[in-house]
Design a protein around this motif. Structure first.
Motif, PDB file in Angstrom:
ATOM      1  N   GLN A  96      39.351  47.823  32.242  1.00  0.00           N
ATOM      2  CA  GLN A  96      39.767  47.394  31.249  1.00  0.00           C
ATOM      3  C   GLN A  96      39.384  45.378  31.160  1.00  0.00           C
ATOM      4  O   GLN A  96      39.902  44.821  32.331  1.00  0.00           O
ATOM      5  N   ALA A  97      39.499  45.629  30.045  1.00  0.00           N
ATOM      6  CA  ALA A  97      39.501  43.593  29.029  1.00  0.00           C
ATOM      7  C   ALA A  97      40.247  42.968  29.590  1.00  0.00           C
ATOM      8  O   ALA A  97      41.798  44.060  30.045  1.00  0.00           O
ATOM      9  N   PRO A  98      40.991  42.018  30.495  1.00  0.00           N
ATOM     10  CA  PRO A  98      41.378  40.764  30.135  1.00  0.00           C
ATOM     11  C   PRO A  98      41.946  40.670  29.339  1.00  0.00           C
ATOM     12  O   PRO A  98      41.624  40.841  28.397  1.00  0.00           O
ATOM     13  N   LEU A  99      43.389  40.393  28.947  1.00  0.00           N
ATOM     14  CA  LEU A  99      43.967  39.901  27.735  1.00  0.00           C
ATOM     15  C   LEU A  99      43.405  39.250  26.960  1.00  0.00           C
ATOM     16  O   LEU A  99      43.021  38.769  26.318  1.00  0.00           O
ATOM     17  N   GLN A 158      39.388  33.547  32.016  1.00  0.00           N
ATOM     18  CA  GLN A 158      40.337  34.583  32.024  1.00  0.00           C
ATOM     19  C   GLN A 158      41.775  34.585  32.774  1.00  0.00           C
ATOM     20  O   GLN A 158      42.043  34.148  33.774  1.00  0.00           O
ATOM     21  N   ILE A 159      42.258  35.166  32.092  1.00  0.00           N
ATOM     22  CA  ILE A 159      44.164  35.820  31.817  1.00  0.00           C
ATOM     23  C   ILE A 159      44.157  36.870  31.857  1.00  0.00           C
ATOM     24  O   ILE A 159      44.272  37.594  31.357  1.00  0.00           O
ATOM     25  N   GLU A 160      44.840  37.748  32.947  1.00  0.00           N
ATOM     26  CA  GLU A 160      45.354  39.304  33.159  1.00  0.00           C
ATOM     27  C   GLU A 160      46.630  39.262  32.306  1.00  0.00           C
ATOM     28  O   GLU A 160      48.131  38.520  31.905  1.00  0.00           O
ATOM     29  N   ALA A 161      46.818  40.130  31.687  1.00  0.00           N
ATOM     30  CA  ALA A 161      48.069  40.186  31.139  1.00  0.00           C
ATOM     31  C   ALA A 161      49.287  40.581  32.208  1.00  0.00           C
ATOM     32  O   ALA A 161      49.237  40.576  33.142  1.00  0.00           O
ATOM     33  N   GLY A 162      50.501  39.476  31.808  1.00  0.00           N
ATOM     34  CA  GLY A 162      51.362  39.357  32.790  1.00  0.00           C
ATOM     35  C   GLY A 162      51.153  37.844  33.890  1.00  0.00           C
ATOM     36  O   GLY A 162      52.299  37.788  34.904  1.00  0.00           O
ATOM     37  N   GLN A 163      50.260  37.310  33.753  1.00  0.00           N
ATOM     38  CA  GLN A 163      50.213  36.554  34.065  1.00  0.00           C
ATOM     39  C   GLN A 163      49.937  34.901  33.688  1.00  0.00           C
ATOM     40  O   GLN A 163      49.967  34.570  32.906  1.00  0.00           O
ATOM     41  N   CYS A 164      50.717  34.184  34.526  1.00  0.00           N
ATOM     42  CA  CYS A 164      50.185  32.661  34.300  1.00  0.00           C
ATOM     43  C   CYS A 164      49.218  31.472  35.181  1.00  0.00           C
ATOM     44  O   CYS A 164      49.286  31.574  35.767  1.00  0.00           O
TER      45      CYS A 164
END
Length: 267
Positions: free
Chosen positions: A4-7, A40-46
């Motif tokens: 799955q691609a990162p957000l 990159q930023i994953e879902a739910g990450q800051c």
């Protein structure tokens, strides 16, 4: 099964701006605001981005939100949201993509129109992004967003001047939240607030991230703010990433001289 691609993925991002012309016979000089930025930023990450004024933080925020159009001769790189290259989208597709990202600005006094009620202010993103909700659906979404940030449904009929600075920033967060985005770009979200209020707003942002699965791109010059909220940290210096890692790595054992200076000046 495909990975799955990162957000959000930023690849080789470079941005420059023309400076005032110094000669009629030469092209104007250019300021390199960003150079070869990648993360990159994953879902739910800051992801926290720190750096002094002029380091390229605001340029990065505008690029992520697709608020500027790159110049083909001078700029490079891609910003991909859920695998979509934002710069390659037409206006209609970009509006749809923007359902998934919103912004919280630095100054809660300047970012809220004093002539508009709180209900209208919070509902603004819905007019552009969720026209199919209908009046009742919009009202319920605004009510839910206000209650999520600790305000009341009755506050819809009040005006910005009736609220404190911390409450105004909660209103700004409710406006960002109302379209149910996946990513919020927060540009110095607590720097205009009293220190006693800053932790309350940061704790609220943490709780909303857990509740709604939000990811944040947190832009700040304040290391303590980033340390409080971020999972990963980038250090920007003169438009380049000079250090990255977890807050414990970056603040606990900084490697770049610029980062060491920032940490040494941290209260």
């Amino acid at each position: 099964m495909a990975e799955q691609a990162p957000l959000l993925r930023v690849e080789g991002l470079s941005r420059s701006y023309a400076l005032p012309r110094q000669s009629l016979f030469r092209a104007p000089p250019r300021l390199q605001a960003l150079q070869d930025i990648a993360f990159q930023i994953e879902a739910g990450q800051c992801l926290g981005v720190i750096g002094e004024s002029g380091s390229g933080k605001s340029t990065l925020a505008r690029a992520v939100l697709a608020l500027d159009r790159p110049q083909r001769r001078h700029d490079a790189g891609r910003v991909l949201l859920k695998g979509q290259d934002l710069q390659a989208l037409d206006a209609k597709a970009l509006r749809r993509a923007r359902q998934d990202m919103q912004m919280v600005f630095q100054d809660p006094y300047a970012s809220l129109d004093p002539r508009m009620s709180i209900g209208r202010i919070v509902a603004e993103p819905l007019a552009a992004l969720h026209g199919g909700l209908g009046p009742r659906g919009r009202h319920e979404r605004v009510r839910d967003s206000l209650e999520a940030v600790g305000l009341r449904a009755a506050d819809m009929n009040r005006y910005p001047h009736e609220f404190s600075g911390g409450q105004r920033q909660r209103i700004a967060i409710a406006r960002a939240l109302v379209s149910r985005p996946k990513l919020i770009v927060a540009d110095e979200p607590v720097s205009a607030l009293d220190v006693s209020i800053q932790a309350q707003v940061l704790n609220l942002m943490q709780e909303l991230a857990r509740q709604y699965g939000l990811a944040y791109l947190l832009i700040s010059h304040d290391l303590a703010v980033v340390d409080h909220l971020a999972d990963q940290v980038l250090v920007l210096y003169q438009g380049r990433i000079v250090e990255r890692g977890t807050p414990a790595q970056v603040f606990g054992a900084p490697e770049h001289p610029y980062t060491r200076r920032l940490v040494a000046a941290m209260p």
